[in-house]
Design an enzyme around this catalytic site. Sequence first.
Site, PDB file in Angstrom:
ATOM      1  N   CYS A 170       0.839  -1.204   0.000  1.00 57.04           N
ATOM      2  CA  CYS A 170       0.000   0.000   0.000  1.00 57.04           C
ATOM      3  C   CYS A 170       0.873   1.253   0.000  1.00 57.04           C
ATOM      4  O   CYS A 170       1.577   1.534   0.973  1.00 57.04           O
ATOM      5  CB  CYS A 170      -0.910  -0.033   1.231  1.00 57.04           C
TER       6      CYS A 170
ATOM      7  N   CYS B  52       0.017   3.646   2.797  1.00 57.32           N
ATOM      8  CA  CYS B  52       0.473   3.105   4.088  1.00 57.32           C
ATOM      9  C   CYS B  52       1.960   3.403   4.280  1.00 57.32           C
ATOM     10  O   CYS B  52       2.387   3.788   5.375  1.00 57.32           O
ATOM     11  CB  CYS B  52       0.238   1.600   4.168  1.00 57.32           C
TER      12      CYS B  52
END
Length: 107
Positions: A31, A34
């Site tokens: 991600c 993230c």
Amino acid sequence: MSMLKITNENYEAMVEQAKQPVLVEFWAPWCTYCRRIAGVVAKLPDAYEGRAAVGQVNIDEEPELARKFGVDTIPTLLLMKDGQPGAPLVAPGSKADIDAWMEAQSV
């Protein structure tokens, strides 16, 4: 304070039986967003020491936990009090966003 690695196996002990609230980040290594906020998230255990424990759930390794809490967008943060989730914070833009969200939940 260190970051907790929350798994399906240790969830009950680390979250449901915790004596203080637990901030849980649902994330994945692939991600991009993230990874972008990883530095902020890494500092949260120290920032909230004494008020909340902080842990992470890798949704690739623990898809059952992501399903259990209806997480379909990452990163998603949940504050668990007595094993129950509060309102989620999805893709926070900054530590200030996280702090405001935590304050709104009385932490």
